[in-house]
Design an enzyme around this catalytic site. Structure first.
Site, PDB file in Angstrom:
ATOM      1  N   ALA A 145       0.844  -1.195   0.000  1.00  0.00           N
ATOM      2  CA  ALA A 145       0.000   0.000   0.000  1.00  0.00           C
ATOM      3  C   ALA A 145       0.878   1.243   0.000  1.00  0.00           C
ATOM      4  CB  ALA A 145      -0.925   0.011   1.223  1.00  0.00           C
ATOM      5  N   ASP A 146       0.307   2.323  -0.492  1.00  0.00           N
ATOM      6  CA  ASP A 146       0.988   3.611  -0.434  1.00  0.00           C
ATOM      7  C   ASP A 146      -0.071   4.695  -0.290  1.00  0.00           C
ATOM      8  OD1 ASP A 146       3.752   4.861  -0.742  1.00  0.00           O
ATOM      9  OD2 ASP A 146       2.570   6.077  -2.116  1.00  0.00           O
TER      10      ASP A 146
END
Length: 206
Positions: free
Chosen positions: A85-86
């Site tokens: 995730a970012d």
């Protein structure tokens, strides 16, 4: 394709993402990417010239998931889905990263003060021949902050490992007047979208 197990790899150093996965009962093991190598980090988070925020956050996230999948194969680790995730904070079309200094944190928060900005959290799951991805968008409105409030907040450690220079789950909650979207997504891992993506990959959720 082999059926997915009920445990995943999390390719993230974020303690908030670990907390959120535990909250919904997802069993995971950390598979961390390296920030520095003789030739540079495993995945660079530099914004490409002219790159739009939603393209940037999706690209970085998918690169993290693919890189982590390659690493687990090279290490001959048990094959499990990899979640990466970012999170990116966007004001207008400006990406606000993680401030390294108090001056950077103050500059970012002065921009956010009294404004509504967007928080984009992109997710990617890599498992076998599957490359699944989605991006969740939320909006956050800050009250107008005094210089005293800004200075006091930036004197804490909270702004310095977070996109946009604040953590909604921490002291900054005092200053946020409205949110629209996913609270967990603003923290860094939208749980509804995360569980949907993992189910799509075949993970057996509790």
């Amino acid at each position: 394709m082999f059926p997915a197990p009920n445990k995943i790899y999390l390719a993230s150093k974020s303690p908030r993402r670990r907390e959120l996965l535990r909250q919904v009962g997802i069993d995971f093991e950390l598979l961390l990417l390296r920030d520095t190598l003789p030739r540079g980090p495993d995945v660079t988070e530099l914004v490409l010239p002219g790159e739009l925020p939603e393209i940037y956050v999706a690209r970085v996230t998918q690169e993290k998931a693919s890189t982590a999948w390659n690493i687990l194969q090279m290490r001959h680790l048990p094959l499990r889905p990899v979640l990466a995730a970012d999170t990116t904070v966007v004001l207008g079309q400006q990406i606000l990263g993680k401030p390294a200094t108090q001056a950077e944190a103050l500059a970012m928060l002065r921009q956010l003060s009294g404004q509504t900005h967007q928080v984009l959290t992109s997710l990617a799951v890599h498992y076998q021949d599957q490359n699944l991805h989605c991006t969740q968008a939320s909006e956050v409105t800050f009250a107008t902050l005094s210089e005293e409030q800004l200075q006091a907040y930036c004197a804490t450690q909270e702004p310095y490992d977070k996109a946009g220079g604040y953590g909604i789950q921490g002291i900054a909650a005092r200053y946020i007047s409205h949110i629209s979207g996913s609270y967990s997504g603003i923290m860094g891992l939208p749980l509804f979208e995360t569980t949907a993506l993992l189910r799509q990959a075949g993970i057996r959720l509790p």
